[in-house]
Design a protein around this motif. Structure first.
Motif, PDB file in Angstrom:
ATOM      1  N   ILE A  49       0.879  -1.273   0.048  1.00 17.23           N
ATOM      2  CA  ILE A  49       0.078  -0.018   0.098  1.00 17.23           C
ATOM      3  C   ILE A  49       0.971   1.077   0.006  1.00 17.23           C
ATOM      4  CG2 ILE A  49      -2.025   0.958   1.095  1.00 17.23           C
ATOM      5  CD1 ILE A  49      -2.723  -1.763   0.353  1.00 17.23           C
ATOM      6  N   LEU A  50       0.518   2.208  -1.150  1.00 18.79           N
ATOM      7  CA  LEU A  50       1.528   3.487  -0.926  1.00 18.79           C
ATOM      8  C   LEU A  50       0.343   4.393  -0.379  1.00 18.79           C
ATOM      9  CD1 LEU A  50       3.681   5.322  -1.866  1.00 18.79           C
ATOM     10  CD2 LEU A  50       2.413   5.712  -4.201  1.00 18.79           C
ATOM     11  N   ILE A  51       0.979   4.996   0.800  1.00 14.08           N
ATOM     12  CA  ILE A  51       0.396   5.926   1.592  1.00 14.08           C
ATOM     13  C   ILE A  51       0.910   7.419   1.197  1.00 14.08           C
ATOM     14  CG2 ILE A  51      -0.205   7.172   3.852  1.00 14.08           C
ATOM     15  CD1 ILE A  51       0.294   4.266   5.005  1.00 14.08           C
ATOM     16  N   VAL A  52       0.160   8.343   0.637  1.00 15.04           N
ATOM     17  CA  VAL A  52       0.429   9.736   0.096  1.00 15.04           C
ATOM     18  C   VAL A  52      -0.241  10.796   0.700  1.00 15.04           C
ATOM     19  CG1 VAL A  52       0.895  10.905  -1.995  1.00 15.04           C
ATOM     20  CG2 VAL A  52       0.474   8.572  -2.047  1.00 15.04           C
ATOM     21  N   ASP A  53       0.737  11.534   1.495  1.00 15.55           N
ATOM     22  CA  ASP A  53      -0.064  12.582   2.490  1.00 15.55           C
ATOM     23  C   ASP A  53       1.163  13.617   2.827  1.00 15.55           C
ATOM     24  OD1 ASP A  53      -1.178  14.168   4.619  1.00 15.55           O
ATOM     25  OD2 ASP A  53      -2.990  12.613   4.503  1.00 15.55           O
ATOM     26  N   ASP A  54       0.923  14.933   3.014  1.00 12.77           N
ATOM     27  CA  ASP A  54       1.836  15.517   3.433  1.00 12.77           C
ATOM     28  C   ASP A  54       2.425  15.802   4.704  1.00 12.77           C
ATOM     29  OD1 ASP A  54      -0.651  17.070   3.374  1.00 12.77           O
ATOM     30  OD2 ASP A  54       0.277  18.794   3.234  1.00 12.77           O
ATOM     31  N   GLU A  55       1.327  15.120   5.654  1.00 12.50           N
ATOM     32  CA  GLU A  55       1.240  15.101   7.194  1.00 12.50           C
ATOM     33  C   GLU A  55       1.865  13.711   7.523  1.00 12.50           C
ATOM     34  OE1 GLU A  55      -2.520  15.818   8.891  1.00 12.50           O
ATOM     35  OE2 GLU A  55      -2.636  17.874   7.854  1.00 12.50           O
ATOM     36  N   GLY A  56       3.166  13.923   8.143  1.00 12.85           N
ATOM     37  CA  GLY A  56       3.800  12.892   8.807  1.00 12.85           C
ATOM     38  C   GLY A  56       3.030  12.004   9.567  1.00 12.85           C
ATOM     39  N   VAL A  57       2.471  12.718  10.547  1.00  8.61           N
ATOM     40  CA  VAL A  57       1.716  12.071  11.781  1.00  8.61           C
ATOM     41  C   VAL A  57       0.604  11.181  11.198  1.00  8.61           C
ATOM     42  CG1 VAL A  57       0.153  12.496  13.759  1.00  8.61           C
ATOM     43  CG2 VAL A  57       2.091  13.900  13.347  1.00  8.61           C
ATOM     44  N   THR A  58       0.015  11.684  10.189  1.00  6.50           N
ATOM     45  CA  THR A  58      -1.125  10.831   9.443  1.00  6.50           C
ATOM     46  C   THR A  58      -0.665   9.692   8.689  1.00  6.50           C
ATOM     47  OG1 THR A  58      -2.707  12.861   9.076  1.00  6.50           O
ATOM     48  CG2 THR A  58      -3.128  10.900   7.817  1.00  6.50           C
ATOM     49  N   ARG A  59       0.397   9.991   8.201  1.00  9.39           N
ATOM     50  CA  ARG A  59       1.123   8.644   7.359  1.00  9.39           C
ATOM     51  C   ARG A  59       1.503   7.691   8.319  1.00  9.39           C
ATOM     52  NH1 ARG A  59       4.209  12.765   4.929  1.00  9.39           N
ATOM     53  NH2 ARG A  59       6.167  11.666   5.669  1.00  9.39           N
ATOM     54  N   MET A  60       2.063   7.972   9.578  1.00  5.56           N
ATOM     55  CA  MET A  60       2.224   7.297  10.470  1.00  5.56           C
ATOM     56  C   MET A  60       1.132   6.587  11.253  1.00  5.56           C
ATOM     57  SD  MET A  60       4.692   7.801  14.140  1.00  5.56           S
ATOM     58  CE  MET A  60       3.363   8.945  14.593  1.00  5.56           C
ATOM     59  N   MET A  61       0.309   7.179  11.371  1.00  6.19           N
ATOM     60  CA  MET A  61      -1.130   6.445  12.028  1.00  6.19           C
ATOM     61  C   MET A  61      -1.610   5.526  10.871  1.00  6.19           C
ATOM     62  SD  MET A  61      -2.844   9.758  13.721  1.00  6.19           S
ATOM     63  CE  MET A  61      -4.033   8.671  14.610  1.00  6.19           C
ATOM     64  N   ILE A  62      -1.605   5.977   9.626  1.00 10.17           N
ATOM     65  CA  ILE A  62      -2.496   5.089   8.650  1.00 10.17           C
ATOM     66  C   ILE A  62      -1.341   3.720   8.539  1.00 10.17           C
ATOM     67  CG2 ILE A  62      -2.912   4.668   6.156  1.00 10.17           C
ATOM     68  CD1 ILE A  62      -3.547   7.622   6.111  1.00 10.17           C
ATOM     69  N   ARG A  63      -0.138   3.974   8.588  1.00 10.66           N
ATOM     70  CA  ARG A  63       0.894   2.906   8.535  1.00 10.66           C
ATOM     71  C   ARG A  63       0.753   1.536   9.393  1.00 10.66           C
ATOM     72  NH1 ARG A  63       6.173   1.363   7.053  1.00 10.66           N
ATOM     73  NH2 ARG A  63       6.529   3.393   5.897  1.00 10.66           N
ATOM     74  N   ARG A  64       0.540   2.460  10.976  1.00 10.60           N
ATOM     75  CA  ARG A  64       0.499   1.333  11.844  1.00 10.60           C
ATOM     76  C   ARG A  64      -0.946   0.423  11.626  1.00 10.60           C
ATOM     77  NH1 ARG A  64      -0.825   2.892  18.301  1.00 10.60           N
ATOM     78  NH2 ARG A  64      -1.379   0.819  18.941  1.00 10.60           N
ATOM     79  N   VAL A  65      -2.069   1.104  11.492  1.00 13.37           N
ATOM     80  CA  VAL A  65      -3.276   0.213  10.977  1.00 13.37           C
ATOM     81  C   VAL A  65      -3.267  -0.753  10.121  1.00 13.37           C
ATOM     82  CG1 VAL A  65      -5.647   0.440  10.254  1.00 13.37           C
ATOM     83  CG2 VAL A  65      -4.937   2.065  11.822  1.00 13.37           C
ATOM     84  N   LEU A  66      -2.364  -0.325   8.823  1.00 13.42           N
ATOM     85  CA  LEU A  66      -2.119  -1.390   7.685  1.00 13.42           C
ATOM     86  C   LEU A  66      -1.411  -2.399   8.076  1.00 13.42           C
ATOM     87  CD1 LEU A  66      -2.367   1.222   4.735  1.00 13.42           C
ATOM     88  CD2 LEU A  66      -4.162   0.006   5.592  1.00 13.42           C
TER      89      LEU A  66
END
Length: 450
Positions: free
Chosen positions: A20-37
């Motif tokens: 899964i490629l997460i694309v977002d300019d907010e690092g915190v949002t990317r980190m939270m989505i990464r943890r879930v996935l």
């Protein structure tokens, strides 16, 4: 912002391992989505803008892209369009992250080619399920595309195309494969008359009967037709079709397939030709000659006139084959065949039996004198030298004559007796002809000399 709590869902690992490629300019949002996935077994890539995401899609080919709409450098809409244009990631599912009340962003996302959208603030309990659903749908679509591609390849190899005739409109809808066979560039529908215009005249009645019987009998039918068009060479198409019934059980259309059997028909024609004709001279061979003699026998038995079989030997080749190349020998043989054919009447049938031996069927003869005149014409034809390359060659021609029914009433007997008469003709010096029956020969010669 707190991290989401997560409990693994039983059976949720059907798409585990997907990237899964997460694309977002907010690092915190990317980190939270990464943890879930990652808790669900997915492998995660990250990008902070659309431009980077586009490059990663080309290089890494992720299985799904989860992308924010509003980012610097390149926004999510433009990035989605670029991904859709890519050969490697054109079918990759893209889930856009949009604000809950941003209806315009959702509309633009779908217009850019997005697969689905996830609203912000993100419902973390549902995020992985939305991803899992999108991946399963993408897998199903990929299997369908591969199946369609395999079917298209199989149809191309088998030269198959699909067609559908709508009885209500009278239009015929053709698959791309069938359009290619017919030389049609655009996917427009055809009318029955359009198709008939390209069908050979002798097959048009059969095609009309084919469609009529399908509609009337409501069961599968088959027909073979020959079609041609300005944009494609003539082809033999084997059509099979079956009726489609409406809800009331009435025939409303015909669905069928068309197979290009041109190569098979051309191969059969070539085999038939080589089975009945001599490849070197183009003359009928012994097989076809025997058939024609049998036909002459049948015609004579039904009240037709008599006929004669002439067995011809040209011994020029026996003297030259040992001293000339095979190619030159073949040209000499063709020149001999052409000289023989040059003195024939329309009713005569010349064949090559073998090597330098030929046979001639002369039909509708009134008597021995007419047969002798034909034989003398063959002999006289070789009084003039044969021009072959730089040579002027003379040939000795020996002709044996057998007449139906006095010298035989079947093919084998007539060939045997004409061959025996040819052997007698060889005993004379130079070119000559001889009848099978000795007293007939003498009688005809006397009449010719008076």
């Amino acid at each position: 912002m707190s991290f989401p709590a997560h409990t693994a869902v039983p059976g949720a690992s059907g798409t585990s391992g997907a990237r899964i490629l997460i694309v977002d300019d907010e690092g915190v949002t990317r980190m939270m989505i990464r943890r879930v996935l990652e808790d669900y077994g997915y492998r995660v890539l990250e990008a902070q803008d659309g431009q980077t995401a586009t490059r990663l899609c080309d290089n890494e080919s992720p299985d799904l892209v989860l992308m924010d709409v509003r980012m610097p450098v390149m926004n999510g809409f433009d990035a989605c369009r670029n991904i859709r244009r890519s050969l490697r990631s054109g079918h990759t599912p893209v889930l856009m992250l949009t604000a809950l009340d941003d209806v315009m962003a959702v509309t633009l996302a779908f217009e850019a080619g997005a697969t689905d959208f996830v609203t912000k603030p993100i419902n973390w309990a549902l995020l992985a399920q939305r991803v899992r659903y999108a991946l399963r749908t993408s897998l199903t679509e990929r299997e369908l595309r591969e199946s369609q591609l395999a079917l298209a390849r199989a149809q191309k190899i088998a030269r198959l195309g699909q067609w559908r005739l709508d009885f209500g409109t009278g239009q015929i809808h053709c698959s791309r494969e069938l359009r290619d066979m017919l030389g049609l560039s655009a996917p427009q529908a055809l009318t029955v008359q359009d198709l008939l215009d390209n069908v050979s005249p002798e097959d048009r009645v059969r095609l009309r009967r084919f469609t009529h019987d399908l509609r009337r009998m409501q069961r599968e039918r088959e027909v073979e037709i020959r079609v041609s068009s300005p944009a494609a060479p003539a082809k033999y198409l084997f059509l099979s079709g079956d009726v489609v019934l409406d809800e009331e059980g009435r025939s409303c259309a015909v669905f069928g397939v068309a197979q290009d059997v041109s190569e098979r028909r051309h191969a059969e024609a070539r085999l038939s030709y080589y089975a009945h004709f001599d490849e070197l001279t183009g003359l009928p061979n012994r097989v076809l000659f025997r058939d024609r003699v049998r036909t002459a026998v049948t015609a004579a038995q039904r009240g037709g006139r008599s006929f004669a079989v002439m067995n011809i030997e040209v011994d020029l080749l026996q003297r030259t084959q040992a001293s000339v190349a095979q190619a030159a020998s073949d040209r000499i043989l063709r020149a001999v065949a052409q000289r023989l054919a040059s003195v024939l009447h329309d009713r005569d049938s010349l064949c090559r039996l073998e090597a330098d031996s030929f046979a001639l069927l002369v039909t509708d003869v009134e008597g021995e004198l007419e047969v002798a005149v034909s034989a003398k014409r063959l002999v006289d034809a070789f009084a003039v030298p044969l021009p072959v390359d730089d040579w002027e060659l003379l040939a000795a021609v020996h002709v044996g004559l057998a007449i139906y029914p006095s010298d035989g009433q079947d093919v084998d007997t007539l060939l045997q007796h004409s061959g025996a008469a040819r052997a007698r003709a060889r005993e004379a010096a130079g070119s000559s002809y001889h009848f099978y029956t000795a007293d007939m020969h003498d009688r005809v010669i006397d009449r010719l000399n008076t």
